[in-house]
Design a protein around this motif. Structure first.
Motif, mmCIF file in Angstrom:
data_model
loop_
_atom_site.group_PDB
_atom_site.id
_atom_site.type_symbol
_atom_site.label_atom_id
_atom_site.label_comp_id
_atom_site.label_asym_id
_atom_site.label_seq_id
_atom_site.Cartn_x
_atom_site.Cartn_y
_atom_site.Cartn_z
ATOM 1 N N ASN A 33 0.979 -1.293 0.022
ATOM 2 C CA ASN A 33 0.012 0.037 -0.014
ATOM 3 C C ASN A 33 0.814 1.284 -0.057
ATOM 4 O O ASN A 33 1.782 1.471 0.611
ATOM 5 N N TRP A 34 0.721 2.022 -0.990
ATOM 6 C CA TRP A 34 1.149 3.280 -0.934
ATOM 7 C C TRP A 34 0.126 4.574 -0.703
ATOM 8 O O TRP A 34 -0.800 4.647 -1.495
ATOM 9 N N SER A 35 0.440 5.402 0.130
ATOM 10 C CA SER A 35 -0.495 6.701 0.416
ATOM 11 C C SER A 35 0.079 7.430 -0.855
ATOM 12 O O SER A 35 0.850 7.732 -1.065
ATOM 13 N N ASN A 37 -0.753 11.610 -2.685
ATOM 14 C CA ASN A 37 -1.454 12.897 -2.735
ATOM 15 C C ASN A 37 -1.504 13.637 -4.086
ATOM 16 O O ASN A 37 -0.559 13.332 -4.809
ATOM 17 N N TYR A 47 -6.502 12.727 -1.831
ATOM 18 C CA TYR A 47 -5.599 11.977 -1.225
ATOM 19 C C TYR A 47 -6.417 10.358 -1.246
ATOM 20 O O TYR A 47 -7.520 10.256 -1.338
ATOM 21 N N GLY A 48 -5.354 9.584 -1.006
ATOM 22 C CA GLY A 48 -5.767 7.970 -0.929
ATOM 23 C C GLY A 48 -4.765 7.036 -0.788
ATOM 24 O O GLY A 48 -3.653 7.524 -0.524
ATOM 25 N N ILE A 49 -5.281 6.002 -1.289
ATOM 26 C CA ILE A 49 -4.420 4.616 -1.183
ATOM 27 C C ILE A 49 -4.108 4.090 -2.441
ATOM 28 O O ILE A 49 -5.087 3.792 -3.130
ATOM 29 N N GLU A 51 -2.871 0.472 -4.127
ATOM 30 C CA GLU A 51 -2.562 -0.936 -3.623
ATOM 31 C C GLU A 51 -1.787 -1.487 -4.785
ATOM 32 O O GLU A 51 -2.820 -1.717 -5.512
ATOM 33 N N ILE A 62 -9.806 8.630 -0.183
ATOM 34 C CA ILE A 62 -9.896 8.741 1.273
ATOM 35 C C ILE A 62 -11.354 8.987 1.594
ATOM 36 O O ILE A 62 -12.100 8.465 2.376
ATOM 37 N N LEU A 118 3.579 9.425 -4.148
ATOM 38 C CA LEU A 118 3.392 8.411 -3.358
ATOM 39 C C LEU A 118 4.384 7.915 -2.370
ATOM 40 O O LEU A 118 5.607 8.185 -2.695
ATOM 41 N N LYS A 121 3.547 3.119 2.525
ATOM 42 C CA LYS A 121 3.096 2.965 3.733
ATOM 43 C C LYS A 121 3.503 1.662 4.703
ATOM 44 O O LYS A 121 3.817 0.637 4.130
#
Length: 123
Positions: A33-35, A37, A47-49, A51, A62, A118, A121
């Protein structure tokens, strides 16, 4: 006649092997998982994730909490390109892996484009 069929088979085999090597699986170090912006994306999509799996990529925002699966993924060297349909809009993601903790890229859709940053996480 048999030799022409054999030649055609060999040519197709070489083409197939060549195309498989350019669409290799994603390196294990980049899985997970990578957050992200995306500062200039529309509100709700900044914003989000992301995978990253061996043969697919999923995007989560998000605010919406929906999973947007990839329907096309291409891996070449340290780049991942994939497409996802996000709320009815076709979005093309270009990701360039900088190292095991950082990825930069862009998301492009019919009305615009945004840069993405990215960070890996920690699980």
């Amino acid at each position: 006649m048999k030799s022409k069929i054999l030649q055609l088979f060999l040519i197709m085999s070489i083409f197939l092997i060549g195309s498989l090597s350019t669409n290799a699986q994603i390196k294990t170090a980049y899985l997970g998982n990578w957050s992200f912006n995306a500062p200039s994306a529309p509100e709700g999509y900044t914003y989000g994730i992301i995978e990253i799996k061996k043969d697919s990529v999923n995007t989560f925002f998000i605010e919406s909490k929906f999973k947007y699966p990839s329907y096309w993924v291409k891996v070449k060297n340290d780049s991942i390109t994939y497409k996802a349909i996000v709320d009815g809009t076709d979005v093309l993601f270009y990701l360039k892996i900088e190292n095991e903790a950082n990825i930069k890229g862009n998301a492009v859709w019919s009305d615009g484009e945004t840069q993405m940053i990215l960070k890996k996480k920690k699980d």
